[in-house]
Design a protein around this motif. Structure first.
Motif, mmCIF file in Angstrom:
data_model
loop_
_atom_site.group_PDB
_atom_site.id
_atom_site.type_symbol
_atom_site.label_atom_id
_atom_site.label_comp_id
_atom_site.label_asym_id
_atom_site.label_seq_id
_atom_site.Cartn_x
_atom_site.Cartn_y
_atom_site.Cartn_z
ATOM 1 N N PRO A 254 -16.256 -54.429 -6.006
ATOM 2 C CA PRO A 254 -15.288 -53.417 -5.561
ATOM 3 C C PRO A 254 -15.322 -53.200 -4.056
ATOM 4 N N PHE A 255 -14.168 -52.954 -3.459
ATOM 5 C CA PHE A 255 -14.106 -52.589 -2.063
ATOM 6 C C PHE A 255 -13.055 -51.495 -1.904
ATOM 7 N N ARG A 256 -13.257 -50.644 -0.907
ATOM 8 C CA ARG A 256 -12.423 -49.457 -0.745
ATOM 9 C C ARG A 256 -11.212 -49.765 0.134
ATOM 10 N N VAL A 257 -10.049 -49.395 -0.350
ATOM 11 C CA VAL A 257 -8.800 -49.659 0.373
ATOM 12 C C VAL A 257 -8.040 -48.347 0.533
ATOM 13 N N LEU A 258 -7.636 -48.051 1.759
ATOM 14 C CA LEU A 258 -6.798 -46.888 2.052
ATOM 15 C C LEU A 258 -5.349 -47.361 2.122
ATOM 16 N N VAL A 259 -4.474 -46.783 1.303
ATOM 17 C CA VAL A 259 -3.067 -47.179 1.226
ATOM 18 C C VAL A 259 -2.205 -46.028 1.747
ATOM 19 N N ALA A 260 -1.373 -46.309 2.748
ATOM 20 C CA ALA A 260 -0.467 -45.308 3.309
ATOM 21 C C ALA A 260 0.969 -45.759 3.086
ATOM 22 N N ASP A 261 1.720 -45.014 2.256
ATOM 23 C CA ASP A 261 3.121 -45.333 1.974
ATOM 24 C C ASP A 261 3.797 -44.059 1.484
ATOM 25 N N ASP A 262 4.972 -43.766 2.018
ATOM 26 C CA ASP A 262 5.640 -42.515 1.637
ATOM 27 C C ASP A 262 6.418 -42.637 0.330
ATOM 28 N N ASN A 263 6.543 -43.842 -0.211
ATOM 29 C CA ASN A 263 7.281 -44.032 -1.453
ATOM 30 C C ASN A 263 6.328 -44.036 -2.636
ATOM 31 N N PRO A 264 6.486 -43.101 -3.607
ATOM 32 C CA PRO A 264 5.523 -43.026 -4.716
ATOM 33 C C PRO A 264 5.519 -44.265 -5.599
ATOM 34 N N THR A 265 6.687 -44.890 -5.789
ATOM 35 C CA THR A 265 6.718 -46.108 -6.606
ATOM 36 C C THR A 265 5.954 -47.234 -5.930
ATOM 37 N N ASN A 266 6.161 -47.389 -4.620
ATOM 38 C CA ASN A 266 5.423 -48.411 -3.881
ATOM 39 C C ASN A 266 3.927 -48.160 -3.967
ATOM 40 N N ARG A 267 3.540 -46.894 -3.835
ATOM 41 C CA ARG A 267 2.106 -46.581 -3.927
ATOM 42 C C ARG A 267 1.568 -46.960 -5.299
ATOM 43 N N LYS A 268 2.337 -46.668 -6.343
ATOM 44 C CA LYS A 268 1.876 -46.962 -7.691
ATOM 45 C C LYS A 268 1.706 -48.467 -7.910
ATOM 46 N N VAL A 269 2.695 -49.261 -7.449
ATOM 47 C CA VAL A 269 2.616 -50.715 -7.623
ATOM 48 C C VAL A 269 1.417 -51.286 -6.872
ATOM 49 N N ILE A 270 1.242 -50.861 -5.613
ATOM 50 C CA ILE A 270 0.114 -51.363 -4.824
ATOM 51 C C ILE A 270 -1.204 -50.928 -5.447
ATOM 52 N N GLU A 271 -1.235 -49.689 -5.946
ATOM 53 C CA GLU A 271 -2.459 -49.188 -6.579
ATOM 54 C C GLU A 271 -2.814 -50.019 -7.807
ATOM 55 N N LEU A 272 -1.801 -50.382 -8.605
ATOM 56 C CA LEU A 272 -2.055 -51.203 -9.790
ATOM 57 C C LEU A 272 -2.565 -52.583 -9.404
ATOM 58 N N MET A 273 -1.946 -53.179 -8.391
ATOM 59 C CA MET A 273 -2.383 -54.509 -7.945
ATOM 60 C C MET A 273 -3.828 -54.471 -7.459
ATOM 61 N N LEU A 274 -4.137 -53.445 -6.665
ATOM 62 C CA LEU A 274 -5.494 -53.337 -6.122
ATOM 63 C C LEU A 274 -6.504 -53.073 -7.229
ATOM 64 N N SER A 275 -6.145 -52.206 -8.174
ATOM 65 C CA SER A 275 -7.065 -51.914 -9.271
ATOM 66 C C SER A 275 -7.334 -53.157 -10.106
ATOM 67 N N ALA A 276 -6.267 -53.957 -10.315
ATOM 68 C CA ALA A 276 -6.446 -55.188 -11.085
ATOM 69 C C ALA A 276 -7.355 -56.174 -10.368
ATOM 70 N N ALA A 277 -7.378 -56.120 -9.017
ATOM 71 C CA ALA A 277 -8.233 -57.008 -8.239
ATOM 72 C C ALA A 277 -9.651 -56.471 -8.100
ATOM 73 N N GLY A 278 -9.930 -55.302 -8.680
ATOM 74 C CA GLY A 278 -11.280 -54.748 -8.608
ATOM 75 C C GLY A 278 -11.513 -53.839 -7.426
ATOM 76 N N ALA A 279 -10.435 -53.470 -6.708
ATOM 77 C CA ALA A 279 -10.583 -52.605 -5.540
ATOM 78 C C ALA A 279 -10.573 -51.135 -5.959
ATOM 79 N N GLN A 280 -10.925 -50.269 -5.015
ATOM 80 C CA GLN A 280 -10.918 -48.824 -5.233
ATOM 81 C C GLN A 280 -9.926 -48.203 -4.249
ATOM 82 N N PRO A 281 -8.635 -48.067 -4.645
ATOM 83 C CA PRO A 281 -7.620 -47.581 -3.713
ATOM 84 C C PRO A 281 -7.605 -46.066 -3.578
#
Length: 377
Positions: A254-281
């Protein structure tokens, strides 16, 4: 006479047409507005690169995008407004579309029904008969229905497996190297001790000046070799304690990733991708929040949108770089995620201090490749 007749005809025409021109059918207008809203919603969800489905309070299909139908192409013939999703799942189980359901069909369906009913946003993985893997999330809406998101994580699963194997090989190679260095240094130190001891013994005898000089050089050379061997031994013994450098081609979690995006859908998609890769968004909504979160926590990578309220992405990147320079803090890799992909936009990102620039819509493999490059830099 003729003029009066024409005036009468004209007045009659006006009486016939005028009521029609003023008549407005409220039902037709409402239907037109509803259809317009529905068309706009469909256009919006079709622009989302992942599968999206809307269900009513009874779990029946309302709307889904083309990507959802592509993901479930073996069951797409069953998708109809008003049909219950659980019924399509039941037919899919009968067809053998879900390997995890084989041998426990009713239990599997009951678990999926419970997840749909809860709508708590609990994520789980689902394997399809063609070998693909999905990340699934269903959330309850305020009206009692639900919105489902389906992310194809097949590539991420394969890359994670390859990364796991590569990391295991790297760790094995590191251990072998450490053991070899330790063995070699021990083997070298034994004869060096003999050389040093013999030189000391010679020094205690009667030597002429030339012999004494030669013995001194022998001792000096032996001491230098012993220092090198000790350093080699220390390096070898400490090698197992240090994690190996991540191999290229993957970003270990796991590695920690800070995601900055004002669109909630974009945040959700990126969060899912990162979680699937084992990251901690950790997700924030604007550049100011990103800067504050970065200042408060330790992140391995920052993913930054450009156009955001309060503080835009470029300003946030520059602020982070200035804070790093002022405090001497370790440089955090920053990757821009933006719909702005022109050479000027990419140049502005690099000038602000970004380490990469990915265009939207973001593909999972592109995101993982960018993270790998940023972490390896």
């Amino acid at each position: 006479m003729r003029g009066g007749r024409l005036a009468a005809i004209w007045a009659r025409i006006v009486r016939v047409l005028a009521p029609k021109s003023r008549r407005v059918d409220p039902v037709a207008a409402a239907r037109a507005e509803a259809q317009l809203a529905r068309d706009r919603l469909r256009d919006a969800i079709e622009a989302i690169p992942e599968g999206v489905v809307f269900l009513d309070a009874e779990g029946r299909y309302i709307l889904w995008n083309r990507r959802y139908a592509e993901i479930y192409h073996r069951s797409a013939d069953l998708f109809r407004p008003g049909t219950k999703l659980i019924d399509t799942l039941r037919e899919g189980v009968r067809r053998g579309d879900y390997p995890a359901a084989i041998g426990r069909e009713e239990a599997w369906l009951a678990e999926r029904q419970a997840m749909l009913a809860a709508g708590a946003g609990e994520r789980h993985e689902q394997q399809l008969a063609d070998g693909r893997w999905l990340m699934i999330e269903d959330r309850r809406t305020s009206e009692g229905g639900s919105i489902g998101l389906r992310v194809d994580i097949t590539a991420l699963k394969a890359q994670a497996e390859a990364l796991h194997e590569a990391l295991a090989r790297a760790e094995a190679a590191s251990r072998a190297k450490s053991e070899f260095l330790a063995d070699m240094s021990h083997e070298l130190r034994t004869p060096l001790n003999g050389v040093s001891g013999l030189a000391q013994a010679l020094e205690a005898t009667q030597l002429d000046p030339e012999q004494a000089s030669l013995v001194g050089e022998i001792r000096a050379s032996a001491a230098e070799l012993e220092r090198l061997v000790h350093g080699l031994l220390d390096y070898g013994e400490s090698g197992d304690a240090r994690p190996p450098t991540p191999p290229s081609g993957g970003a270990p979690g796991p590695f920690r990733v800070l995601v900055a995006d004002d669109n909630p859908t974009n945040r959700k998609v990126i969060e899912l991708m990162l979680s699937a890769a084992g990251a901690q968004p950790t997700c924030v909504e604007d550049g100011r929040q990103a800067l504050e979160a970065w200042q408060a926590g330790a992140y391995d990578v920052v993913l930054m949108d450009l156009r955001m309220p309060v503080m835009d992405g470029l300003t946030a990147i520059r602020s982070i770089r200035e804070a790093e320079a002022a405090s001497g803090r370790r440089r955090t890799p920053i990757v821009v995620l933006s719909a702005n992909t022109s050479p000027q936009d990419r140049g502005a990102s690099a000038a602000a201090g970004a380490d990469g620039h990915i265009g939207k819509p973001v593909q999972a493999q592109d995101l993982l490749a960018a993270l790998t490059g940023a972490l390896a830099a």
